[in-house]
Scaffold this motif. Structure first.
Motif, PDB file in Angstrom:
ATOM      1  N   GLN A  13      -8.526  42.571  -6.133  1.00  0.00           N
ATOM      2  CA  GLN A  13      -8.164  43.623  -5.173  1.00  0.00           C
ATOM      3  C   GLN A  13      -9.397  44.429  -4.774  1.00  0.00           C
ATOM      4  O   GLN A  13      -9.582  44.770  -3.595  1.00  0.00           O
ATOM      5  CB  GLN A  13      -7.114  44.552  -5.787  1.00  0.00           C
ATOM      6  N   PHE A  14     -10.245  44.713  -5.743  1.00  0.00           N
ATOM      7  CA  PHE A  14     -11.501  45.428  -5.489  1.00  0.00           C
ATOM      8  C   PHE A  14     -12.338  44.678  -4.455  1.00  0.00           C
ATOM      9  O   PHE A  14     -12.831  45.264  -3.482  1.00  0.00           O
ATOM     10  CB  PHE A  14     -12.255  45.573  -6.819  1.00  0.00           C
ATOM     11  N   VAL A  15     -12.485  43.367  -4.645  1.00  0.00           N
ATOM     12  CA  VAL A  15     -13.274  42.549  -3.729  1.00  0.00           C
ATOM     13  C   VAL A  15     -12.615  42.500  -2.353  1.00  0.00           C
ATOM     14  O   VAL A  15     -13.286  42.602  -1.321  1.00  0.00           O
ATOM     15  CB  VAL A  15     -13.460  41.130  -4.300  1.00  0.00           C
ATOM     16  N   ARG A  16     -11.305  42.357  -2.324  1.00  0.00           N
ATOM     17  CA  ARG A  16     -10.592  42.313  -1.038  1.00  0.00           C
ATOM     18  C   ARG A  16     -10.800  43.600  -0.247  1.00  0.00           C
ATOM     19  O   ARG A  16     -11.024  43.568   0.971  1.00  0.00           O
ATOM     20  CB  ARG A  16      -9.096  42.089  -1.273  1.00  0.00           C
ATOM     21  N   VAL A  38     -21.751  37.284   0.162  1.00  0.00           N
ATOM     22  CA  VAL A  38     -20.503  36.974  -0.533  1.00  0.00           C
ATOM     23  C   VAL A  38     -20.685  35.796  -1.478  1.00  0.00           C
ATOM     24  O   VAL A  38     -20.254  35.828  -2.640  1.00  0.00           O
ATOM     25  CB  VAL A  38     -19.382  36.673   0.486  1.00  0.00           C
ATOM     26  N   ALA A  39     -21.329  34.747  -1.000  1.00  0.00           N
ATOM     27  CA  ALA A  39     -21.526  33.562  -1.833  1.00  0.00           C
ATOM     28  C   ALA A  39     -22.354  33.887  -3.071  1.00  0.00           C
ATOM     29  O   ALA A  39     -22.023  33.456  -4.187  1.00  0.00           O
ATOM     30  CB  ALA A  39     -22.193  32.454  -1.029  1.00  0.00           C
ATOM     31  N   GLY A  55     -21.643  33.328  -7.109  1.00  0.00           N
ATOM     32  CA  GLY A  55     -22.807  32.867  -7.855  1.00  0.00           C
ATOM     33  C   GLY A  55     -23.512  31.692  -7.200  1.00  0.00           C
ATOM     34  O   GLY A  55     -24.175  30.906  -7.877  1.00  0.00           O
ATOM     35  N   ILE A  56     -23.389  31.566  -5.888  1.00  0.00           N
ATOM     36  CA  ILE A  56     -23.968  30.420  -5.168  1.00  0.00           C
ATOM     37  C   ILE A  56     -24.960  30.914  -4.126  1.00  0.00           C
ATOM     38  O   ILE A  56     -24.633  31.770  -3.300  1.00  0.00           O
ATOM     39  CB  ILE A  56     -22.859  29.600  -4.477  1.00  0.00           C
TER      40      ILE A  56
END
Length: 280
Positions: A61-64, A95-96, A101-102
């Motif tokens: 939810q935090f990320v959203r 974001v990646a 982690g990409i």
């Protein structure tokens, strides 16, 4: 006999936990005050992060609420993230790297030299941010972020191919209408329990916080050619994080109650040269 567990709970419930990790996340999310006109947004975003951590908002939810944020600084401080990443390419790369982690930067111009990601993967992923609109807000340097109605697509500049929003490694694009905000579809894909990147990236980042080195190191460079020093442990921690519905405080408590975290920090003749097996 339960004094350690009780003390961990006491610390996690304190405002000190929220204060400390708010500084960490504020840095991760590029919350910078480059000039005086940034002040209201910078302080507002920091306060929002701190309150989210104190109330233990689920991580997905935090990320959203950051990635799919809309509106103005005064009403929705997470839109400040879009102040530092203004283009779709910057948004997808951030974001990646931060949440999966990409490192996708290489795939913008050519096939990634150490991974499977191609230019097609890069621009398909960037399509999730293709409908982000921006207008002048209430004050200077305070943009209003909104979803522009329309088909979410991105074009590969080399091939001219028009691509629809697709999660990394997914076989099919996501199904969204012209009225849907593709950023919500992105977080839906990220937070899906079968997503192989989202939970691992966060648990690895928090492991590094407590041990100064991630199970995958660097913590934002998770790839086949840079495997975890203990893949079973990373898998177990990520699964635990999913099973608790992305509960950050429970993850911190699990790490701090572990035998590994309780080991002495003083090196001895057997582990003084160890830099990756967490023997002290």
């Amino acid at each position: 006999p339960n004094k350690r567990s009780k003390y961990i709970d006491e610390l996690l419930d304190s405002t000190d936990y929220a204060d400390f990790f708010a500084n960490k996340w504020s840095s991760i999310l590029r919350n910078k005050r480059r000039k005086d006109t940034y002040m209201r947004g910078t302080f507002g975003f920091h306060d929002w992060i701190r309150e989210s951590l104190h109330e233990n908002k689920p991580y997905d939810q935090f990320v959203r609420e950051v990635l799919a944020s809309s509106g103005e600084v005064s009403m929705n401080p997470p839109v400040v993230w879009y102040r530092e990443v203004t283009k779709a390419e910057e948004q997808l790369e951030d974001v990646a790297q931060l949440f999966l982690g990409i490192r996708l930067q290489c795939a913008k111009c050519h096939h990634h030299p150490f991974e499977k990601w191609s230019e097609r993967d890069y621009y398909s992923f960037s399509a999730f941010f293709s409908r982000v609109g921006r207008k002048n807000g209430e004050g200077p340097d305070e943009s209003r972020i909104f979803h522009q109605r329309g088909a979410a697509t991105a074009k590969n500049p080399k091939t001219g191919e028009t691509l629809s929003p697709t999660g990394l490694g997914a076989t099919q694009p996501v199904s969204i209408t012209v009225d849907d905000d593709p950023r919500h579809a992105l977080v839906d894909w990220m937070a899906d329990k079968d997503n192989p990147f989202f939970a691992k990236s966060l648990t690895n980042r928090y492991w590094k916080h407590f041990f100064n080195r991630g199970l995958v190191d660097p913590e934002d460079d998770m790839r086949v050619t840079n495997p975890a020093s203990n893949p079973e442990l990373l898998d177990a921690l990520a699964q635990h994080f999913k099973d608790t519905n992305f509960d950050l405080k429970k993850l911190v408590k699990t790490i701090c109650e572990s035998k590994t975290y309780q080991l002495s920090a003083e090196p001895n003749q057997y582990n003084q040269n160890d830099r990756q097996n967490f023997s002290r």
